[in-house]
Design an enzyme around this catalytic site. Sequence first.
Site, PDB file in Angstrom:
ATOM      1  CB  THR A  13      -0.908   0.002   1.263  1.00  0.00           C
ATOM      2  OG1 THR A  13      -1.638  -1.216   1.260  1.00  0.00           O
ATOM      3  CG2 THR A  13      -1.851   1.174   1.271  1.00  0.00           C
ATOM      4  N   GLY A 185     -12.456  -4.359   5.045  1.00  0.00           N
ATOM      5  CA  GLY A 185     -11.025  -4.151   4.838  1.00  0.00           C
ATOM      6  C   GLY A 185     -10.454  -3.004   5.657  1.00  0.00           C
ATOM      7  CE  LYS A 203       0.888   4.058  14.313  1.00  0.00           C
ATOM      8  NZ  LYS A 203      -0.525   3.934  13.903  1.00  0.00           N
ATOM      9  N   GLY A 310      -2.923   4.806   5.285  1.00  0.00           N
ATOM     10  CA  GLY A 310      -3.360   4.808   3.886  1.00  0.00           C
ATOM     11  C   GLY A 310      -2.221   5.160   2.957  1.00  0.00           C
TER      12      GLY A 310
END
Length: 444
Positions: A13, A185, A203, A310
């Site tokens: 991705t 998804g 993180k 994304g």
Amino acid sequence: MGCFNVGLLGLGTVGTGVGQIFQDKEGRHPLLNTIALHRVGVRSLDKSRAVSIAPDQLTTDLQSIVTDPDVDIVVEVLGGLEPARTLILEAIAHGKHIVTANKAVISRYGEEIFTAAGQAGVYVMIEAAVAGGIPVIQSLKQSLGANRISSVIGILNGTTNYILTQMQQSGRSFDAILAEAQRLGYAEADPTADVDGLDAGDKIAILASLAFGERIKLEDVHREGIRTVSASDIAYADKLGFVIKLLAIAKRPSDRPSDSATAPDTLQIRVHPALVPKTHPLASVNDVYNAVLLEGEPLGQVMLFGPGAGAGPTASAVVSDIINVAALLQTGQAGSETSVTSMHPLLACSHHSYSAVEPITELNTRFYTRFLTKDHPGVIGKLGTCFGNHGVSLESLVQTGFQGDSAEIVVVTHAVREGDFRAALDEIQSLESIDSVSSLLRVL
Ligand code: HSE
């Protein structure tokens, strides 16, 4: 102008997003025109792809990329611990600068990687490792340097924020929303890293080290996920004026009780679901969005908001880091003559020691808890006595209804040391009139 070559490890991705930016450079920073996507390492040559890469640039031999003398910058977007860690270290040993989106590798092997990079005089850039497209790493490294940071509070995991938002909006259960998110998804088939707070833990460890200037041992980060958050808790929280969010918090607390045995520079670093007042800036960060609320002196508060994952958003962070390295190469602040002493001090890692982190039992916070009890006279009195025995002061207590034969009682406390609160709960759980402690959440 020189020309710099990138070796890209991974065309999933994020790698595809990076490839797409390289194929469409017009209108972006002019330095991008000096950078070429030279070679791309993939798992399989046969797969069809959303970005076109010349066949002679593609290889399944990832090691040949990190040792390629023509490659200046290795971009690691493979994810996972291995072979990512080994390839990064090998690339550093061959004098390559690194751009990575890999929070798991950086939070676990940061010391090894940054030490090797410092010795080799190369940069390791990690903007994409935390909160995808939100420029929080460079903000902490460069833009906020004048501040004494006191807290970093983030919604750093889009999957869990999506699940909690959907639970809030539909009243449905965690399991139902997770199953739907997996079908669509939005959630991984194995959702462990997201829903158990591990991804957010990686993180916040990285953000804490940048905000407070010392390394963080991942095992010191208290991590809880959202599996235990129920539709009932979301509904009660709503009535009390809160939403429930998975928060990642790093703080240098100024509000420790005066008798606290904890050293003043000890940090709190934790990931857990929390009740957030609806008026708080993080309360309206919904769905897959991420946000980071930074507080410092003299700045006050600043909140960064945006897409945390994304292809496009993460590639935005990766390519910006590539441009930053190209700028250093262009201006001679990186290259074959660079040593640790001549590296750009705002972009090289300057942490050498580990921070002390407070055990969660020393946390001073408010709690929300829900009990199922017998519907007998005196139950609330007994609850109050047990809390009082351990110095827990109640802000509100409501008996809201019944579940079967059990009465449901919801309590919100004033701030209390977590160890004292848990000692009170142990005593309460041993009472014959208490059927169960159904949930326990901290309040921001
Ligand atoms: N799995 C992460 C999330 C994105 O759901 O936010 C990558 O860090």
